[in-house]
Structure formats: C-alpha cells, structure tokens
Write an enzyme that holds these catalytic residues in place. Structure first.
Site, mmCIF file in Angstrom:
data_model
loop_
_atom_site.group_PDB
_atom_site.id
_atom_site.type_symbol
_atom_site.label_atom_id
_atom_site.label_comp_id
_atom_site.label_asym_id
_atom_site.label_seq_id
_atom_site.Cartn_x
_atom_site.Cartn_y
_atom_site.Cartn_z
ATOM 1 N N HIS A 70 -0.300 -0.971 4.609
ATOM 2 C CA HIS A 70 -1.728 -1.756 4.327
ATOM 3 C C HIS A 70 -2.731 -0.903 3.338
ATOM 4 O O HIS A 70 -3.267 -1.375 2.565
ATOM 5 C CB HIS A 70 -2.423 -1.772 5.868
ATOM 6 N N GLU A 73 -1.192 -1.551 -0.055
ATOM 7 C CA GLU A 73 -1.862 -2.918 -0.418
ATOM 8 C C GLU A 73 -3.238 -2.814 -1.060
ATOM 9 O O GLU A 73 -3.295 -3.423 -2.402
ATOM 10 C CB GLU A 73 -1.800 -3.983 0.767
ATOM 11 N N HIS A 74 -4.055 -2.020 -0.617
ATOM 12 C CA HIS A 74 -5.356 -1.833 -1.108
ATOM 13 C C HIS A 74 -5.172 -1.147 -2.492
ATOM 14 O O HIS A 74 -5.968 -1.484 -3.608
ATOM 15 C CB HIS A 74 -6.183 -0.858 -0.256
ATOM 16 N N GLU A 150 -12.407 -0.446 7.571
ATOM 17 C CA GLU A 150 -11.773 -1.916 7.784
ATOM 18 C C GLU A 150 -11.352 -1.701 9.193
ATOM 19 O O GLU A 150 -11.570 -2.686 10.028
ATOM 20 C CB GLU A 150 -10.721 -1.996 6.935
#
Lengths: 446, 444
Positions: A70, A73-74, A150
């Site tokens: 993840h 992904e950012h 997040e």
C-alpha cells in the site's frame, strides 16, 4: 532479426486468442511480453476507464514489512523519469479526469476515468510508472506520515476496524491474510526506500500485470495502444512464482474479547475459514456464496427471520462470504443484540439458529427468488461496465482465468439446495473458527 | 528536470480544445402525464430495464415540533409492508421481481430510487405505489426499525466524525431543523408514535413538491400512464416548508474532548446559495482551494508537502434554507494544530490574492471535462435530472453548463474569494485530544 520480430508481432496480432463472453461485451488477449488485456465495451457515453492491476498485494509482502504494498501504491504518484511528483494526477485532472488507486490482499490497482479520446495519454503515463519511478528521501518521509494518518483514520479511530483486525490475526496461523492490508503501525513506521523499491522491482512488470479498459473503446484500438506503450516493456524474467505459506490444519476453536471505551453498540462476530474460488473448481465457492445470501442476505434471509422476526433478539444480523481470493478466505456471521440481550445470549441464539438451519434446510422458494435476482443482475450489470471491469481485474489477480470469470454466473445458477447444505456442513467447523465479542469495558446493561 | 517536465506538460496540454457533448448522449424529453404529473425522461432502449427517481422536497426538515426523527423513521418503514403485504411479503415480492426500491431521506428531500426490468414494470410500479400510498406501519415493524435507528444513534455518540458534525450544526443553525440530527435523538425517537409516522407521511407525500426523472426502456406515452397510476392518488398539497435559517456561528475553536488517537475537525462559515450570480465563480474557487482532488491547495499543503493528513477537503453546501462553506480534516492529536494553522493560512491567502491564471484554467478544464463523466448509467442520469429540476434549471442546461464554467474570469474569482472567504470567521470544531488547541478564539 527485425524481420523475425515483425513476423512474430504479426502472428500474435492475428492469432485468435480473443475470447468473448456470451452476454458480456468483453474481449481479452495477451501482449507479447505476457501482459494480459481485458476490454469491456460500452459505447453509450464517450468515457473510458483505464486500469492496471498488479498481481501483488499485501499478502505478497515480506515478513516485517507489512503495509509496503500500500505504501508503494502511494509512492507511484511521485516522480518518474519523465513526470514530476504529482504530475500524473494533475495531468489527469487537467484533462477532466479522475484517478486513484487501491490495494488489497491479492492485488494493487491504478485507474483513471476520463474522456475516451484521452486513453493514449493515460497509457503513456501509466506504462511509464510501471518501471521508472524516482523516489526521494523526502517522498518517503512525508508519504509515510500520510499512510500513518490513513491508518489513524481508517483503523485507530474506529474500534470496529481494530476488532476486525484482531479477528483476522487470530483466524490465520500461518498466512499473510492475518496481517492488515494497511500494515501494523509499528512496521509501517519503519518502512523505507529500500522496502518500497524492492517490492516494486519484484512485482511491477508487464508479465505480472493486467490491463483492463472499459467504456467507449474498441479492442483493436486498445490493442494498438497497448502494444505501443505496454508491449515495449520487457517482461521480468525473475518474476517469482506466486507461492504463499499455507495454513496448517486448524484444530482449535478460538475466542476473543475486544474492549474499547469508544464502543457504543456491542456485537458478536464469527468467522470460519473457508475455501475460495479455485480455477476450474468454483462449485463450492458458488454454494458458499448462495449460503451467505440464504442465511444473512437481507429481510427474507434465515437469520433475519429467526433473530429479528420470530424473536426480537437481534437488531441486525448478516452473513458474508468473499469468494474472490487467491487463498483460503472466510465465511462470516455477525449478530447485533437488541437492548437487554447480552452478548452470550445473542451468540447462543445465533448458534441455535445455525443448528436449526442445518435441520430445516434451504427454502426452495427463497433459492428460486435468489436465482431470479442473479439473472436480473446480469442485465443491470450492462449499465455499469466499470463494475464488469472490476470483476475481471479482481478475478484475474486472484488466481482465476477469463473462463472462470465467465463461468461464474452459471456456477451460481447451478447451485442446488443440497449443494448449499453440503457447503454449510463443510464450512461450519468450529475448530477452524474465531468468535469475537466487541464491547465496552463492561457490558452495558441496557 | 523541471524544464523537461514543463515542456512535457505543454505538449500534452496543447490539444486541449475538446468538448464532449454530454447533451448528445442525454436527450431529455419533458413529459406531462395525462393527469398532469411532470417528469423528465431519457429514452435508453438498449438495456431492458429502467431507473426511476422520485423526490419530495422538504425531507427531514418537515419534522413537526418535538417529533425529530419522525420523517427518518417513517422513511425506514416504507419498505416494511404495504397494502396486503406484510414486511416479509413485501421483501419477497421485490426479490421475485428482482426490483430494487431505495428510500432515503435527507435534510431537504425524500428520495426514492427504483430500478426494475421491463418485463416486471407493471408489478414493480404496483409495489412502489402501494408503499407510497398505503404503507402499513405495523407495530412490530415500527419497533424493529426503531431499534435499528436507536442502534445507529448510540453508535454516533462515540463516532468522532458524527460528534463533530452534530456539534458544528448545532452551533451554526441553532433551533432550525438544520441544527439537529435528522435521525432525531435517542429520547425523541423513543417517544415517536404511529400517529407521528402517519403525520410525517401526510406532510411529505404530495404533488406540490414532487420531482420525477426516468431513464431507460420506456416511451413518453408509457411513462405518462405509469406516473398517473403510481402518483395520481397523492394529495395536492403537503406541509409548509421551514423558514430560512440564520447562520449564527462565529470564528473560533470548539474542542470536544474525546479519547481517540486522531482528531477530527470540521470547519466552516457562511456560504453562497445556488441562486447567487457568483455561485459558479465560487465553485471554481473551491475547486482550486479544497475541491477534493489531489491538486487542491489544501491537499498540496497539508498532505503532499507536510504529510499531516490522509485527506483534507472543502465544499460549498447550498441547502434550501441556508448556505455554508465547509471543510474537513483529520490528523493525529499532536499534529492537528499545525494542520489547522496551514488551512487558515491558505484560506487567508486565497481571500487576499484569489487564484492564479494557471489554477483557474486547470480548474475549468477539470470541471468541464469531468462533467460528462457523471452521466454514467441510467440511475445516475435520472438522479442528475431530478436534481436539476429541484434547483430550477432548464432541461437544456446540460448543453450550456460548461459555457458557464468557461465564463468565469479571474476578476470573478478574485471578487468572490474576497467576499466569501473569511479566515477570521472560520470556526473549527475539533473532536479528540488535540495538543495545543482549546475552545475559544482562533489562535494568533
């Protein structure tokens, strides 16, 4: 050499590897370098959705680096050789489009929704960041803060999410599905450039990716553009085979109690280890999908009938099964007690209802209604091609083939009452289950 | 690197003169049924189903004094039995037809979203009619749905987002319906009777507040007959609309102490209404400031540069009886003060300077390009058409909307930024254990 390559390209271009589903406007093919392509046509509006799915998710992460899929992904929204940090999104927006990305256990996907005549620009930028990201130490520092915030938003501030994370961790002895997709906080805090780039180098390549384009496009046009932008990227010859650690036999029922002062509504959650859809063998998963509907799919379902109508022990009950998964998944049942009903009482009522269901069997009329809905959903689905795109992307990254995905509606339609009961008998194995109570410090006496 | 990149941008931005004509794909017909019910229709025969959207103006703001939550509970009961069918009978019939009926209530309207196959059209309309005209409100169903509403309200008491919203609304709107949760309170919902639900039903379901949009496999003639059968029995008039709301909130900070690791903040001040001639410039301004994309100033400064949050955004909220300009951010307790300080600085900067020419152009291209992307399916188009009717737009608006965006000038944005953005008038409601923030005036 050149001639040979041209000849090869010609062969690939015209070899009839295209498969179209009977009812769906779907075309699939494979580029020379192994990149799979799915095209879903809908010419009603001049809009396209362009997605690239990687067969790499949180369950592919190395131990100790949870959250890196993840995190990466950012980081893919930062710079490449030809794009500045943020420029891809800014360009999409300046062309009137929207873009984003998402990460799950078995996949990471990037997408843009934009006017159909912008497709080439999207492919140019998306193919660029498949191989060419350039990260700075500042990117790592600030973006790590962003993913920590997040996690704060999604999980730390939400006791239900924290509870579910604990349930999963206890469900899996030896598989990465027990680790949250976003990562454990203490490991996220240590993620660095090397973690991100090493994951990127292993998994981001055309032979590990699937291009899914839906909307106002033709397969021919997608093929031409895909060859130009993705087809030129060499396959990664060192792409590892996707083998995961396997669960040992689960032989002990587990229970947990999660207490948090922020819980205002206590409830009971039960998860059972369950088989997922396997390529060429989806019948059990189809039966489990129907079982979840029969048991806890809404007002007319069995648990609702028993726990909200016959008695008023529950204010809510539901059953869930996520069959699209690379490895063993879970079948979940949730019951929320009515005021004055304790967690023990509602758990007992849930188990009594499940036991009674094993005796009563499936109501044939209910199954018939479910199948009528399935048939209708195939018509409604044509109004939402992005939904079809989603099904192919998640299916192909979860170990299924195009044929499996296209056979799924028939697999569901073929499920019988006996299939459902056999699936129920198989899955309701307490030794492979986790039962969790979510509650305040002391159970509220309402 | 920088130069190269700019060149690249220039290259790909050059062929920017492109217009997607949403109107071409969205031929709206204005239909009046034999009985006089008006509707907007888009014929879309390619898939054998249709989406029907009904809206009744007033929504939960029509709750009678002391009966907060009545409209919400009544809406929740519409699918729980009608006419001859009890709750489960109604649900079984929907399943048999593979029809979906969604009932939803908001502060300004009650919405019904229906989707049904052409082959099941008549039976579906009969079911929908029955739920609107003759809902049963059986005692057992009232108790069951009341229990669900109360569960939600109990959960809200420990949800930082909900606490922040409720606190802000109470401060902004006081005794006006906008000042309280449309679901009601645990006390008010507990006290509601069947008569209260019958009254709420009579207050909202009337022809004088009805808006209809239909998209799908149906002709204008068929739609007219369908609407008369479905809605012909409704009374002509319902309850009076509420008065305009005074927005009473002033600049400052309100901290609601709540033990959680990340503080949630809602902020805002007075906004601008849809009827205002400067509404479009205001929307363009907001697109630049905090419109939800990765490129907004707030996202760039608070997230991209400083990593202070996962998401920050602002939006104009033009309701029927009051307009506000709101925003939201969430940051760890020890970082929320910095996030708020950055947001205030951006607010002040935009108020003083407006936006750059480049930002204005980027916002316009985004807004004009994104507009046709909304028309992606029968249901979304039906909802857009009803929304247009409710704010008094003509059916040819879709073709002219992008021209209105394009017409916004630098001077327009500068004027609106100066008048609308009030950095000293911003009020931040912060829920959590924020470090370095306390209730009172805005920090220096």
């Amino acid at each position: 050499m050149i001639n040979l390559r041209a000849a090869l390209a010609w062969l690939v271009m015209f070899t009839p590897v295209i498969a179209v589903a009977a009812d769906e406007p779907v075309t699939t093919f494979v580029l020379d370098n192994g990149m799979q392509v799915v095209v879903v046509e809908d010419h009603r509006a001049p809009v396209v959705q362009h997605m690239v799915w990687y067969r790499a998710g949180s369950a592919d992460e190395p131990k100790g680096s949870s959250g890196v899929a993840h995190f990466l992904e950012h980081l893919l929204f930062k710079a490449t050789d030809t794009l500045e940090a943020g420029e891809l999104s800014a360009t999409v927006a300046a062309n009137g489009g929207r873009d984003n990305a998402f990460t799950s256990y078995d996949y990471t996907a990037y997408y843009q929704r934009i006017a159909a005549d912008r497709l080439e620009l999207m492919m140019r930028m998306e193919s660029d960041r498949m191989r060419n990201i350039r990260l700075t130490p500042e990117n790592i520092e600030t973006e790590r803060d962003v993913i920590i915030e997040e996690r704060n938003s999604r999980t730390e501030n939400n006791p239900r999410a924290l509870f579910s994370e604990q349930m999963n961790a206890v469900q899996y002895h030896n598989h990465r599905y027990g680790v949250p997709i976003i990562g454990w906080m203490h490991e996220m805090e240590t993620l660095d450039m090397e973690d991100a780039l090493s994951f990127y180098d292993i998994y981001y390549s055309p032979n590990n990716a699937i291009l899914v384009v839906s909307g106002d496009v033709t397969p021919e046009n997608v093929r031409t553009l895909a060859d130009k932008y993705y087809g030129v990227i060499p396959a990664n010859p060192d792409l590892p085979e996707r083998t995961r650690t396997k669960e040992p036999p689960q032989t002990a029922e587990r229970r947990l109690i999660f207490k948090d002062a922020r819980v205002s509504q206590a409830y009971v959650s039960r998860s059972y280890l369950a088989p997922e859809r396997d390529s060429g063998a989806q019948d059990t998963a189809a039966a489990l999908t129907m079982l979840a509907e029969v048991l806890g799919g809404g007002t007319t379902s069995y648990l609702t009938e028993k726990l909200q109508f016959d008695t008023q022990d529950a204010v809510y009950s539901g059953a869930f099964y996520r069959g699209t998964s690379l490895d063993d998944t879970t079948f979940d049942v949730i019951v929320v007690p009515a005021p004055g009903v304790s967690l023990q009482e509602i758990e007992d009522a849930m188990d009594a209802a499940l036991a009674q269901f094993m005796t009563d069997g499936v109501d044939p009329e209910q199954l018939e209604r479910l199948k009528a809905q399935l048939r209708a959903q195939q018509i409604y689905a044509r109004d939402n091609v992005d939904g079809i795109a989603q099904r192919y992307g998640s299916g192909l990254t979860s170990g299924l083939t195009v044929e499996d995905i296209q056979a799924w509606p028939d697999a569901l339609a073929a499920v019988t009452e006996a299939d459902i009961m056999a699936a129920a008998k198989m899955v309701f194995n307490r030794e492979a289950s986790v039962t969790g109570w979510l509650m305040q410090e002391e159970e509220a006496t309402q | 690197m920088k130069t190269l990149s700019v060149l690249f941008v220039a290259l790909i931005m050059a062929p920017m003169v492109w217009v997607v004509d949403a109107k071409a794909e969205t031929n709206i017909q204005e239909v009046t049924s034999p009985g006089g019910i008006k509707a907007w229709l888009v014929e879309e025969p390619s898939i054998p189903f249709m989406a029907l959207e009904l809206r009744f103006r007033g929504g939960a703001s029509l709750d009678r004094a002391g009966k907060r939550g009545a409209m919400n509970l009544m809406t929740g009961l519409l699918e729980e039995g009608a006419g001859e069918l009890d709750s489960r009978g109604f649900a079984r019939e929907l399943e048999t037809l593979a029809t979906s009926l969604g009932y939803d209530v908001g502060v300004d309207e009650l919405s019904i979203s229906a989707q049904f196959l052409t082959e099941n059209r008549d039976a579906s309309i009969e079911l929908l009619r029955s739920s609107l005209i003759e809902p049963r409100f059986d005692a057992a169903d009232i108790e069951r749905v009341r229990g669900q509403v109360l569960t939600g309200l109990r959960s809200d008491t420990t949800n930082p987002d909900e606490i922040a919203l409720k606190t802000f609304n109470a401060m902004a709107f006081g005794d006006h319906p906008y000042g309280s949760d449309q679901s009601g309170t645990i006390e008010s919902v507990t006290a509601l009777t069947r008569d209260d639900l019958v009254n709420a039903h009579g207050d909202i379901f009337a022809k004088d507040r009805l808006y209809v949009g239909a998209v799908g496999d149906i002709t204008p003639e068929e739609l007219g007959l369908l609407l008369d059968r479905l809605l012909g029995d409704l009374p002509t008039t319902g309850a009076a609309m509420p008065a305009a709301a005074d927005i009473t909130i002033e600049g400052g900070v309100t901290v609601v102490d709540f033990d959680t690791p990340q503080s949630v903040a809602i902020f805002g001040h007075k906004g601008i209404g849809l009827e205002h001639p400067d509404y479009f410039p205001a929307v363009v301004l907001n697109q630049v400031l905090g419109g939800g994309s990765f490129e907004s100033r707030l996202m760039t400064e608070v997230r991209e540069k400083r990593g202070l949050t996962y998401g920050v955004y602002s939006y104009i909220s033009p309701r029927d009886h009051a307009a506000t300009y709101l925003g939201q951010v969430a940051s760890a307790n020890d970082r929320i003060a910095e996030a708020i300080s950055v947001i205030r600085a951006e607010w002040a900067k935009a108020a003083a300077e407006g936006v750059s020419e480049q930002e204005l152009n980027d916002a316009k291209t985004y807004m004009t390009g994104a507009y046709p992307l909304r028309f992606d399916g029968n249901g979304p188009i039906a909802r857009i058409m009803v929304g247009m009717q409710m704010i008094g737009l003509p059916s040819d608006y879709i073709a002219t909307r992008n021209d209105r965006v394009e017409a916004v000038s630098m001077e327009d944005v500068k004027r609106v930024a100066n008048e609308l953005l009030d950095p000293e008038g911003l009020h931040f409601v912060v829920v959590g254990k924020p470090v370095g923030l306390e209730t009172g005036a805005l920090p220096e």
